[in-house]
Scaffold this motif. Structure first.
Motif, PDB file in Angstrom:
ATOM      1  N   ARG A 223       0.848  -1.194   0.000  1.00  0.00           N
ATOM      2  CA  ARG A 223       0.000   0.000   0.000  1.00  0.00           C
ATOM      3  C   ARG A 223       0.886   1.247   0.000  1.00  0.00           C
ATOM      4  O   ARG A 223       1.789   1.360   0.829  1.00  0.00           O
ATOM      5  N   LEU A 224       0.601   2.168  -0.899  1.00  0.00           N
ATOM      6  CA  LEU A 224       1.318   3.437  -0.959  1.00  0.00           C
ATOM      7  C   LEU A 224       0.394   4.529  -0.454  1.00  0.00           C
ATOM      8  O   LEU A 224      -0.748   4.639  -0.893  1.00  0.00           O
ATOM      9  N   PHE A 225       0.882   5.348   0.487  1.00  0.00           N
ATOM     10  CA  PHE A 225       0.044   6.385   1.074  1.00  0.00           C
ATOM     11  C   PHE A 225       0.917   7.567   1.483  1.00  0.00           C
ATOM     12  O   PHE A 225       2.149   7.457   1.570  1.00  0.00           O
ATOM     13  N   THR A 226       0.288   8.705   1.739  1.00  0.00           N
ATOM     14  CA  THR A 226       1.034   9.892   2.158  1.00  0.00           C
ATOM     15  C   THR A 226       0.722  10.298   3.597  1.00  0.00           C
ATOM     16  O   THR A 226       1.566  10.878   4.271  1.00  0.00           O
ATOM     17  N   GLN A 227      -0.479   9.997   4.076  1.00  0.00           N
ATOM     18  CA  GLN A 227      -0.835  10.389   5.443  1.00  0.00           C
ATOM     19  C   GLN A 227      -1.438   9.212   6.221  1.00  0.00           C
ATOM     20  O   GLN A 227      -0.863   8.763   7.195  1.00  0.00           O
ATOM     21  N   ASP A 228      -2.562   8.731   5.751  1.00  0.00           N
ATOM     22  CA  ASP A 228      -3.300   7.687   6.446  1.00  0.00           C
ATOM     23  C   ASP A 228      -3.159   6.381   5.671  1.00  0.00           C
ATOM     24  O   ASP A 228      -3.616   6.287   4.537  1.00  0.00           O
ATOM     25  N   LYS A 229      -2.536   5.359   6.296  1.00  0.00           N
ATOM     26  CA  LYS A 229      -2.334   4.096   5.564  1.00  0.00           C
ATOM     27  C   LYS A 229      -3.642   3.355   5.311  1.00  0.00           C
ATOM     28  O   LYS A 229      -3.662   2.410   4.533  1.00  0.00           O
ATOM     29  N   GLU A 230      -4.710   3.789   5.966  1.00  0.00           N
ATOM     30  CA  GLU A 230      -6.024   3.214   5.682  1.00  0.00           C
ATOM     31  C   GLU A 230      -6.665   3.868   4.459  1.00  0.00           C
ATOM     32  O   GLU A 230      -7.710   3.439   3.997  1.00  0.00           O
ATOM     33  N   LYS A 231      -6.031   4.931   3.952  1.00  0.00           N
ATOM     34  CA  LYS A 231      -6.510   5.619   2.752  1.00  0.00           C
ATOM     35  C   LYS A 231      -5.367   5.691   1.745  1.00  0.00           C
ATOM     36  O   LYS A 231      -4.805   6.764   1.505  1.00  0.00           O
ATOM     37  N   PRO A 232      -5.003   4.559   1.158  1.00  0.00           N
ATOM     38  CA  PRO A 232      -3.848   4.533   0.246  1.00  0.00           C
ATOM     39  C   PRO A 232      -4.150   5.199  -1.088  1.00  0.00           C
ATOM     40  O   PRO A 232      -5.308   5.385  -1.472  1.00  0.00           O
ATOM     41  N   SER A 233      -3.069   5.569  -1.786  1.00  0.00           N
ATOM     42  CA  SER A 233      -3.191   6.120  -3.136  1.00  0.00           C
ATOM     43  C   SER A 233      -3.165   5.020  -4.185  1.00  0.00           C
ATOM     44  O   SER A 233      -3.679   5.187  -5.290  1.00  0.00           O
TER      45      SER A 233
END
Length: 343
Positions: free
Chosen positions: A166-176
């Motif tokens: 999983r790639l994310f910038t802030q919240d790992k539960e909301k990945p990009s």
């Protein structure tokens, strides 16, 4: 209007063919100047290290491709991936691997370029049942007999794993972006219990699609990539039976199919035949969800061909010597996505 930060990413998928790099001590760059026999004596592991030349050749290829995210199959654990990155890739990437179920200790893992504008989280599905028993086990279960290990088996698990990045910038539960990387059951059947590994591979594919469906449900419209060595023809044309659920149950599309690459240019593996014949076929795939496919850079998807010392592409291997001289028995799949929204 809300401004959203985006990024472009280049991907490479490669089965690196037994990439074992394990040493008894802490390796330094000076070992790269050794002869092959000396190189092999650096380890007392039961697994032979990949040859020094082939490691150099793979690194040369990967540096030429210059991907941001490298998806690898057949890596000899985290230690091997870390050593390869440190010794051959100038420590330019972050190694990312959770050891899976492989009886040969060949795992799936990632190299993620340092400095990319996101964090990453890796999860494993190695303990997930694939809802499958071999025919003789089904018979044993039916009649109440104990099977392997003296106990009834409810299901096997993945032969290796499905690694979930999983790639994310802030919240790992909301990945990009989420990548599922798999290495499905091979066609080998040494115990003669599942001809060509068909049933086990089919069960693994179906469970991989279940994981994809769950992610799709939780993260609708999120860019997803399902990639790996599928060990068979999972393409849209003349699809092997065990992969047909890909097209009936999902809207995933092969990146090379999206790009309309001619069939001969899609071959990622060559089976050498008698008489100098080479049977080229695609068995390595990167499937994109519709939201990912919409970001695919035009004409970026291709199968990369290894080059010789003069920078010329190697000919198709028509005998075992030529095939064994290549860095790997698989070729890399390369593609780029543009304007990925960072969440």
């Amino acid at each position: 209007m809300t401004w959203t930060k985006t990024t472009n990413l280049k991907f490479c998928l490669l089965n690196a063919e037994n990439l074992f790099l394990m040493f008894d001590g802490t390796p330094g760059k000076e070992i790269l100047d050794l002869k092959e026999a000396q190189w092999q004596r650096l380890s007392t592991s039961v697994y032979e290290n990949k040859s020094l030349k082939k490691c150099h050749d793979i690194a040369k290829t990967l540096k030429e491709i210059d991907a941001d995210i490298i998806m690898l199959c057949e890596v000899g654990g985290f230690e091997s991936l870390k050593n390869f990155n440190l010794l051959f890739m100038d420590d330019a990437y972050s190694p990312c691997l959770i050891e899976g179920n492989s009886e040969r200790n060949i795992d799936v893992g990632f190299l993620i370029r340092k400095g990319v504008p996101f964090y990453f989280d890796l999860q494993s599905n190695k303990n997930r049942p694939i809802n499958y028993l071999y025919p003789h086990e089904r018979q044993s279960l039916l009649h109440g007999y104990p099977v392997k290990g003296g106990k009834l088996t409810s299901s096997h698990k993945f032969s290796r794993d499905v690694a979930e990045l999983r790639l994310f910038t802030q919240d790992k539960e909301k990945p990009s972006l989420i990548i599922l990387l798999a290495h499905l059951k091979s066609r080998l059947d040494p115990e003669r219990i599942d001809p060509n590994g068909f049933e086990r591979r089919q069960a693994e594919l179906r469970t991989l699609l279940e994981i994809h469906k769950e992610l799709e449900t939780v993260h609708p419209d999120l860019p997803l990539i399902v990639a790996g060595d599928f060990n068979g023809n999972a393409s849209l044309i003349n699809t092997d039976e065990e992969f047909k659920d890909l097209y009936s149950l999902t809207n995933l599309k092969d990146v090379l199919e999206i790009s309309n690459l001619p069939a001969p240019e899609r071959a990622t593996f060559y089976q050498v035949r008698n008489g100098g014949k080479a049977d080229g076929r695609q068995i390595d795939y990167a499937f994109l969800s519709p939201s990912t496919a919409s970001l695919l850079k035009e004409r970026s998807a291709h199968v990369h061909r290894y080059k010789d010392e003069f920078g010329m592409p190697h000919d198709i291997p028509r005998n075992m010597d030529a095939k064994l001289n290549l860095p790997s028995d698989h070729y890399p799949v390369v593609f780029e996505i543009e304007n990925l929204k960072l969440k």
